[in-house]
Design an enzyme around this catalytic site. Structure first.
Site, PDB file in Angstrom:
ATOM      1  N   ILE A  89       1.190   9.375   1.529  1.00  0.00           N
ATOM      2  CA  ILE A  89       0.195   8.721   2.385  1.00  0.00           C
ATOM      3  C   ILE A  89      -1.199   9.232   2.020  1.00  0.00           C
ATOM      4  O   ILE A  89      -1.343  10.328   1.474  1.00  0.00           O
ATOM      5  CB  ILE A  89       0.499   8.977   3.889  1.00  0.00           C
ATOM      6  CG1 ILE A  89      -0.250   7.992   4.788  1.00  0.00           C
ATOM      7  CG2 ILE A  89       0.187  10.425   4.273  1.00  0.00           C
ATOM      8  CD1 ILE A  89       0.225   7.997   6.237  1.00  0.00           C
ATOM      9  N   CYS A  90      -2.212   8.411   2.312  1.00  0.00           N
ATOM     10  CA  CYS A  90      -3.621   8.822   2.166  1.00  0.00           C
ATOM     11  C   CYS A  90      -4.375   8.208   3.339  1.00  0.00           C
ATOM     12  O   CYS A  90      -3.789   7.963   4.391  1.00  0.00           O
ATOM     13  CB  CYS A  90      -4.184   8.395   0.812  1.00  0.00           C
ATOM     14  SG  CYS A  90      -4.336   6.608   0.600  1.00  0.00           S
ATOM     15  N   GLN A  91      -5.647   7.913   3.168  1.00  0.00           N
ATOM     16  CA  GLN A  91      -6.411   7.338   4.273  1.00  0.00           C
ATOM     17  C   GLN A  91      -6.184   5.837   4.397  1.00  0.00           C
ATOM     18  O   GLN A  91      -6.012   5.326   5.485  1.00  0.00           O
ATOM     19  CB  GLN A  91      -7.906   7.635   4.103  1.00  0.00           C
ATOM     20  CG  GLN A  91      -8.744   7.252   5.315  1.00  0.00           C
ATOM     21  CD  GLN A  91      -8.357   8.001   6.578  1.00  0.00           C
ATOM     22  OE1 GLN A  91      -8.050   9.181   6.537  1.00  0.00           O
ATOM     23  NE2 GLN A  91      -8.353   7.308   7.703  1.00  0.00           N
TER      24      GLN A  91
END
Length: 121
Positions: A89-91
């Site tokens: 996951i990231c932003q």
């Protein structure tokens, strides 16, 4: 002749964009709702990786996710097991998509990208 050159430029631009943003072959894509269900089920053998910067991670993160910033991931793949599932996951989903591609090339077989990232969480 000008028309041919313009068409060629458009085709090359589309091909470039497709190569950058198209889902990577062999990488699963899940929504944040599906991630929530996965985490509730406490499926064994899953490694959760957050590829945002340490500052972003410190500001808000999901419990159970390990922070390995995208810029460091290539040098830190040894911290992850290739035999286990990896959820990234990231932003927004862009960096995690790049990270998923990197992990697939590094030999990880079961990689999942969270679409929409923390913004959708």
């Amino acid at each position: 002749m000008d028309v041919v050159i313009n068409v060629l430029i458009v085709v090359l631009a589309v091909a470039f964009l497709w190569s950058r943003f198209a889902p990577t072959k062999g990488v699963n894509q899940i929504t944040t709702a599906q991630l929530g269900e996965m985490m509730k089920s406490k499926k064994a053998g899953v490694q959760y990786v957050d590829v945002r910067t340490p500052g972003e991670y410190k500001g808000n993160h999901i419990k159970g996710f390990k922070n390995i910033p995208l810029q460091q991931l290539a040098n830190r793949t040894g911290e992850l097991s290739q035999d286990k599932d990896v959820v990234v996951i990231c932003q927004s989903g862009m960096r995690s998509s790049q990270a998923s591609k990197l992990l697939k090339k590094a030999g990880f077989s079961n990689v999942t990208n969270v679409k929409g990232g923390m913004s959708a969480w």
